[in-house]
Write an enzyme that holds these catalytic residues in place. Structure first.
Site, PDB file in Angstrom:
ATOM      1  N   LYS A   1       3.255 -17.262  59.665  1.00  0.00           N
ATOM      2  CA  LYS A   1       3.215 -15.801  59.104  1.00  0.00           C
ATOM      3  C   LYS A   1       3.442 -14.903  60.166  1.00  0.00           C
ATOM      4  O   LYS A   1       3.341 -15.339  61.386  1.00  0.00           O
ATOM      5  CB  LYS A   1       1.775 -15.632  58.567  1.00  0.00           C
ATOM      6  CG  LYS A   1       1.552 -16.245  57.208  1.00  0.00           C
ATOM      7  CD  LYS A   1       0.193 -15.902  56.532  1.00  0.00           C
ATOM      8  CE  LYS A   1      -0.223 -16.685  55.351  1.00  0.00           C
ATOM      9  NZ  LYS A   1      -1.425 -16.197  54.548  1.00  0.00           N
TER      10      LYS A   1
ATOM     11  N   TYR B   1       3.802 -13.893  46.218  1.00  0.00           N
ATOM     12  CA  TYR B   1       2.166 -13.939  45.853  1.00  0.00           C
ATOM     13  C   TYR B   1       1.962 -13.307  44.557  1.00  0.00           C
ATOM     14  O   TYR B   1       0.703 -12.804  44.257  1.00  0.00           O
ATOM     15  CB  TYR B   1       1.624 -13.158  47.178  1.00  0.00           C
ATOM     16  CG  TYR B   1       1.533 -13.999  48.489  1.00  0.00           C
ATOM     17  CD1 TYR B   1       0.553 -14.814  48.401  1.00  0.00           C
ATOM     18  CD2 TYR B   1       2.199 -13.583  49.301  1.00  0.00           C
ATOM     19  CE1 TYR B   1       0.430 -15.602  49.552  1.00  0.00           C
ATOM     20  CE2 TYR B   1       2.168 -14.605  50.629  1.00  0.00           C
ATOM     21  CZ  TYR B   1       1.257 -15.391  50.803  1.00  0.00           C
ATOM     22  OH  TYR B   1       1.076 -16.039  51.888  1.00  0.00           O
TER      23      TYR B   1
ATOM     24  N   ASN C   1      -3.838 -14.485  58.780  1.00  0.00           N
ATOM     25  CA  ASN C   1      -4.506 -15.840  59.006  1.00  0.00           C
ATOM     26  C   ASN C   1      -3.323 -16.842  59.412  1.00  0.00           C
ATOM     27  O   ASN C   1      -3.482 -17.992  59.323  1.00  0.00           O
ATOM     28  CB  ASN C   1      -5.334 -16.047  58.133  1.00  0.00           C
ATOM     29  CG  ASN C   1      -4.525 -16.345  56.589  1.00  0.00           C
ATOM     30  OD1 ASN C   1      -3.287 -16.102  56.533  1.00  0.00           O
ATOM     31  ND2 ASN C   1      -5.387 -16.492  55.518  1.00  0.00           N
TER      32      ASN C   1
ATOM     33  N   HIS D   1       0.472 -20.221  55.836  1.00  0.00           N
ATOM     34  CA  HIS D   1       0.142 -20.293  54.765  1.00  0.00           C
ATOM     35  C   HIS D   1       0.298 -21.997  54.351  1.00  0.00           C
ATOM     36  O   HIS D   1       1.018 -22.829  55.059  1.00  0.00           O
ATOM     37  CB  HIS D   1       1.344 -19.864  53.668  1.00  0.00           C
ATOM     38  CG  HIS D   1       1.512 -20.231  52.386  1.00  0.00           C
ATOM     39  ND1 HIS D   1       0.700 -19.640  51.322  1.00  0.00           N
ATOM     40  CD2 HIS D   1       1.919 -21.222  51.576  1.00  0.00           C
ATOM     41  CE1 HIS D   1       0.787 -20.189  50.152  1.00  0.00           C
ATOM     42  NE2 HIS D   1       1.636 -21.109  50.401  1.00  0.00           N
TER      43      HIS D   1
ATOM     44  N   GLU E   1       6.880 -23.241  45.362  1.00  0.00           N
ATOM     45  CA  GLU E   1       6.975 -22.492  46.627  1.00  0.00           C
ATOM     46  C   GLU E   1       8.204 -23.155  47.620  1.00  0.00           C
ATOM     47  O   GLU E   1       9.088 -22.204  48.083  1.00  0.00           O
ATOM     48  CB  GLU E   1       5.590 -22.690  47.510  1.00  0.00           C
ATOM     49  CG  GLU E   1       4.540 -21.800  46.612  1.00  0.00           C
ATOM     50  CD  GLU E   1       2.947 -22.050  47.393  1.00  0.00           C
ATOM     51  OE1 GLU E   1       2.337 -21.453  46.726  1.00  0.00           O
ATOM     52  OE2 GLU E   1       3.091 -22.860  48.467  1.00  0.00           O
TER      53      GLU E   1
END
Ligand code: DAT
Ligand code: MG
Length: 139
Positions: free
Chosen positions: A11, A51, A114, A117, A128
């Site tokens: 990320k 998302y 965080n 993913h 995905e």
């Protein structure tokens, strides 16, 4: 039967902190083979679509803003029991709850930012991976 592929992103927070190499190293060391990979940046529309399942959650706007705030690495990973084993390797969503030795424990700063993913099911791993990669981009 569990599948052998999962999907990951490094990320924007981890890319900005120059942790691409450290995280790929941990992924390879845990036995995952990279079968597709790209360095890219999500528009707000694409982050929102990725998302979409979280659309009704209170953090959705923040999540879309964050995921479109900088470049990312997207990758498909291969290993036996890939989805479950990769979730173990990344650790809990909130890094404060992540176990020692997990990617999020090492490199994530908050529940929102965080670092990585990881798909949560074989079905979502396929969806995905298909979101980012055509057949000619997988090896
Ligand atoms: P995970 O990424 O561990 O699968 P998730 O699917 O529940 O977690 O949520 C997707 C992402 O949304 C997560 O990586 C970071 C963000 N997020 C989740 N819960 C949040 C919260 N309480 N506050 C802010 N961001 C949150
Ligand atoms: Mg999730």
């Amino acid at each position: 039967m569990s599948g052998n592929r999962t999907f990951t992103m490094i990320k924007p927070d981890a890319v900005k902190a120059n942790n691409i190499g450290n995280i790929l190293q941990m992924i390879n060391a845990a036995g995952f083979k990279i079968v597709a990979m790209k360095y890219t940046k999500l528009s707000k529309d694409l982050a929102g679509a990725f998302y979409e399942v979280h659309k009704e959650r209170p953090f959705y706007g923040e999540l879309v803003d964050f995921m479109s705030s900088g470049s990312i690495i997207a990758a498909i990973l291969e290993k036996d029991n890939a989805v479950e084993d990769f979730r173990k390797l990344i650790g809990a969503t909130n890094p404060a709850e992540a176990e020692e030795g997990t990617i999020r424990k090492k490199y994530a700063s908050s529940v929102g930012e965080n670092a990585v993913h990881g798909s949560d099911s074989d079905e979502n791993a396929k969806i995905e991976g298909d979101f980012f990669f055509s057949m000619s981009e997988r090896f």
